[in-house]
Design an enzyme around this catalytic site. Structure first.
Site, PDB file in Angstrom:
ATOM      1  N   CYS A  46      35.153  42.898  49.915  1.00 36.29           N
ATOM      2  CA  CYS A  46      34.742  44.013  50.220  1.00 36.29           C
ATOM      3  C   CYS A  46      33.935  44.267  51.361  1.00 36.29           C
ATOM      4  O   CYS A  46      34.181  45.086  52.417  1.00 36.29           O
ATOM      5  CB  CYS A  46      34.082  44.700  49.046  1.00 36.29           C
ATOM      6  SG  CYS A  46      35.312  44.545  47.455  1.00 36.29           S
TER       7      CYS A  46
HETATM    8  N1  LIG Z   1      37.198  42.370  44.009  1.00 43.04           N
HETATM    9  C1  LIG Z   1      36.479  43.212  43.808  1.00 43.04           C
HETATM   10  O1  LIG Z   1      35.221  43.043  43.579  1.00 43.04           O
HETATM   11  C2  LIG Z   1      36.749  44.594  44.217  1.00 43.04           C
HETATM   12  C3  LIG Z   1      35.886  45.728  43.860  1.00 43.04           C
HETATM   13  C4  LIG Z   1      36.166  46.972  44.039  1.00 43.04           C
HETATM   14  C5  LIG Z   1      37.386  47.310  44.849  1.00 43.04           C
HETATM   15  N2  LIG Z   1      38.318  46.124  45.041  1.00 43.04           N
HETATM   16  C6  LIG Z   1      39.457  46.542  45.625  1.00 43.04           C
HETATM   17  O2  LIG Z   1      40.732  46.186  44.702  1.00 43.04           O
HETATM   18  C7  LIG Z   1      41.810  45.908  45.278  1.00 43.04           C
HETATM   19  C8  LIG Z   1      42.136  44.728  44.646  1.00 43.04           C
HETATM   20  O3  LIG Z   1      41.128  43.822  44.967  1.00 43.04           O
HETATM   21  P1  LIG Z   1      41.181  42.456  43.834  1.00 43.04           P
HETATM   22  O4  LIG Z   1      40.112  41.762  43.996  1.00 43.04           O
HETATM   23  O5  LIG Z   1      41.336  42.617  42.579  1.00 43.04           O
HETATM   24  O6  LIG Z   1      42.218  41.599  44.514  1.00 43.04           O
HETATM   25  P2  LIG Z   1      42.925  40.230  44.063  1.00 43.04           P
HETATM   26  O7  LIG Z   1      43.445  39.364  45.157  1.00 43.04           O
HETATM   27  O8  LIG Z   1      41.940  39.543  43.216  1.00 43.04           O
HETATM   28  O9  LIG Z   1      44.262  40.691  43.105  1.00 43.04           O
HETATM   29  C9  LIG Z   1      45.191  41.220  43.640  1.00 43.04           C
HETATM   30  C10 LIG Z   1      46.538  40.891  42.669  1.00 43.04           C
HETATM   31  O10 LIG Z   1      47.508  41.612  43.448  1.00 43.04           O
HETATM   32  C11 LIG Z   1      48.835  40.895  43.294  1.00 43.04           C
HETATM   33  N3  LIG Z   1      49.560  41.354  44.043  1.00 43.04           N
HETATM   34  C12 LIG Z   1      49.774  41.560  45.452  1.00 43.04           C
HETATM   35  N4  LIG Z   1      50.669  42.173  46.013  1.00 43.04           N
HETATM   36  C13 LIG Z   1      51.362  42.743  44.962  1.00 43.04           C
HETATM   37  C14 LIG Z   1      52.445  43.653  44.627  1.00 43.04           C
HETATM   38  N5  LIG Z   1      53.134  44.159  45.612  1.00 43.04           N
HETATM   39  N6  LIG Z   1      52.888  43.761  43.339  1.00 43.04           N
HETATM   40  C15 LIG Z   1      52.187  43.203  42.265  1.00 43.04           C
HETATM   41  N7  LIG Z   1      51.112  42.570  42.505  1.00 43.04           N
HETATM   42  C16 LIG Z   1      50.478  42.455  43.613  1.00 43.04           C
HETATM   43  C17 LIG Z   1      47.993  39.656  43.815  1.00 43.04           C
HETATM   44  O11 LIG Z   1      48.863  38.617  43.494  1.00 43.04           O
HETATM   45  C18 LIG Z   1      46.895  39.585  43.039  1.00 43.04           C
HETATM   46  O12 LIG Z   1      46.959  38.905  41.887  1.00 43.04           O
HETATM   47  C19 LIG Z   1      41.506  45.923  47.019  1.00 43.04           C
HETATM   48  O13 LIG Z   1      41.743  47.011  47.486  1.00 43.04           O
HETATM   49  C20 LIG Z   1      39.858  45.694  47.061  1.00 43.04           C
HETATM   50  O14 LIG Z   1      39.299  45.959  48.109  1.00 43.04           O
HETATM   51  C21 LIG Z   1      37.975  44.896  44.776  1.00 43.04           C
END
Ligand SMILES: NC(=O)c1ccc[n+]([C@@H]2O[C@H](COP(=O)([O-])OP(=O)(O)OC[C@H]3O[C@@H](n4cnc5c(N)ncnc54)[C@H](O)[C@@H]3O)[C@@H](O)[C@H]2O)c1
Length: 401
Positions: A257
């Site tokens: 982030c």
């Molecule tokens: N991790 C955090 O603390 C956090 C907090 C707030 C917001 N976010 C936001 O949330 C979003 C997701 O982040 P995250 O940390 O969960 O990411 P992550 O990498 O942990 O998880 C994303 C998942 O999506 C899957 N994926 C990718 N493309 C895909 C598709 N086309 N179809 C289905 N699955 C797919 C990946 O395999 C992965 O398992 C981002 O935009 C991030 O900025 C994350």
């Protein structure tokens, strides 16, 4: 109600675990290995207990899948896929686009689509809705909303339930449906007047942190030059009961982030002819901290790191998680190696990283602490090398920022 969560990572699996109490959840991910593991009841995400997953699986309220056809009959879809930066450090919406494709090609009835992925203002209205419509093979009018995710993995005091949640729909009906969904498992919902406000608020929250971290990182360099303790000075400033918020210095910022989201804001600002000077400079200051840390270690080591064995302690981007995305340890190790140091790292929470395994916490010439997990004791860190440089402020008796 049947709910599909697209992306089963930190955000998507966390939401799935909460939603499983009230809804039938389809966890859609495009990585088969993750899906298999989840279907066998094993969570790969800190803060999501395997026992919770197993409970929902047993009750028939959770199933992971890679098949788009499994989301065809859901009522609500949450998008929780990565929004990284491209190689030239621009917003990269390819994962969002792929999620839109999955929805467009498989969902034939009207559903509510909520985006939780972090992105720039206008993403829901100008990107997600048109993309889903473009990929749809039938004409169908969906409802669209945004509810930016604020989860902080590894945090005990705030979670999905007690962290206020922003939301806004493209239409009043979409807002209402979004409220109904989250009100089942969130205590406080805050509606804003447009999706763009919600999207911008999320980016500003993380930009606020990025800029303040950069400021305190610069301040650590100033206090060192002045020969005073940054920590004592910050504690002193923090006695002011208003108008001050304490941030602490570090070797840089990591995670998915803080190093990434502000650049989404900067990109959209510049596209609209507005300045983003603080954001750009904060990014540089935070990236430069790794070099500053290695410069300090080298200076203390008599001016050369050539041939010295250096143990980097903690390579996760923050304490008590195994997440190494954008970790400051990466740049620190690069700088150390480029100066001839023989670098190993110790982090049993991470285990393996870049094909290397966590080394024992002992026997080095120099130890550089980047992240201190609770399971690692100060005493063991201090015993691991005759010289220890601590960037966390948590190892009393070590040299540090
Ligand atoms: N991790 C955090 O603390 C956090 C907090 C707030 C917001 N976010 C936001 O949330 C979003 C997701 O982040 P995250 O940390 O969960 O990411 P992550 O990498 O942990 O998880 C994303 C998942 O999506 C899957 N994926 C990718 N493309 C895909 C598709 N086309 N179809 C289905 N699955 C797919 C990946 O395999 C992965 O398992 C981002 O935009 C991030 O900025 C994350």
């Amino acid at each position: 109600m049947k709910v599909a969560i697209i992306g089963q990572g930190y955000v998507g699996l966390t939401i799935s675990a909460f939603a499983g109490e009230f809804f039938e959840v389809i966890g859609f991910d495009n990585i088969q290995k993750i899906v298999n593991q989840l279907n066998s009841g094993i969570s790969h995400i800190e803060g999501v207990e395997s026992s919770v997953l197993q409970k929902w699986i047993k009750a028939g309220r959770y199933k992971a899948t890679t098949l788009g056809s499994d989301i065809a009959d859901v009522d609500l879809i949450v998008i929780a896929v990565p929004t990284p930066l491209s190689k030239d450090r621009q917003p990269d919406l390819t994962f969002i686009d792929a999620a839109c494709k999955t929805i467009g090609e498989n969902v034939k009835k009207s559903v509510l689509v909520i985006n939780e992925s972090t992105s720039f203002p206008g993403t829901l209205r100008k990107y997600i809705k048109p993309a889903i419509e473009r990929y749809s093979t039938t004409v169908v009018e969906h409802f669209y909303a945004i509810s930016p995710e604020r989860v902080d993995p590894g945090r005990g005091d705030y979670n999905q339930k007690n962290t206020p949640r922003l939301y806004a729909g493209l239409t009043p009906e979409a807002s209402e449906k979004t409220r109904e969904f989250y009100s089942r498992f969130c205590d406080e919902l805050v509606e804003v007047s447009s999706p763009e406000v919600a999207e911008a608020a999320k980016l500003f929250e993380n930009t606020f942190r990025q800029v303040n971290i950069a400021l305190v990182n610069e301040f650590a360099q100033i206090t060192n030059a002045l020969g005073i303790s940054v920590y004592e000075t910050l504690d002193a400033a923090n006695t002011k009961p208003y108008g001050f918020m304490k941030f602490t210095p570090s070797a840089g910022v990591g995670g998915h982030c803080i190093p990434v989201d502000p650049t989404y804001l900067a990109a959209v600002a510049e596209e609209h002819g507005a300045p983003a000077t603080f954001i750009r400079r904060a990014n540089e200051v935070n990236l430069e901290m790794s070099k500053y840390v290695v410069d300090r270690v080298q200076a203390d080591g008599g001016g050369s790191l050539q041939g010295k064995s250096v143990l980097v302690v903690g390579v996760a981007y923050k304490p008590n998680v195994a997440d190494v995305r954008e970790t400051a340890a990466e740049l620190v190790i690069e700088h150390l190696r480029s100066r001839g140091a023989v670098v190993t790292w110790h982090d049993d929470v991470v285990g393996t990283w870049h094909g290397e395994s966590s080394a024992p916490l002992s026997g080095a010439d120099i130890a550089v602490v980047i992240t201190k997990h609770d399971v690692v004791s100060e005493r063991d860190i201090l015993a691991s090398a005759p010289y220890v440089f601590d960037t966390t402020g948590k190892v009393a008796g070590a040299k540090g920022l």
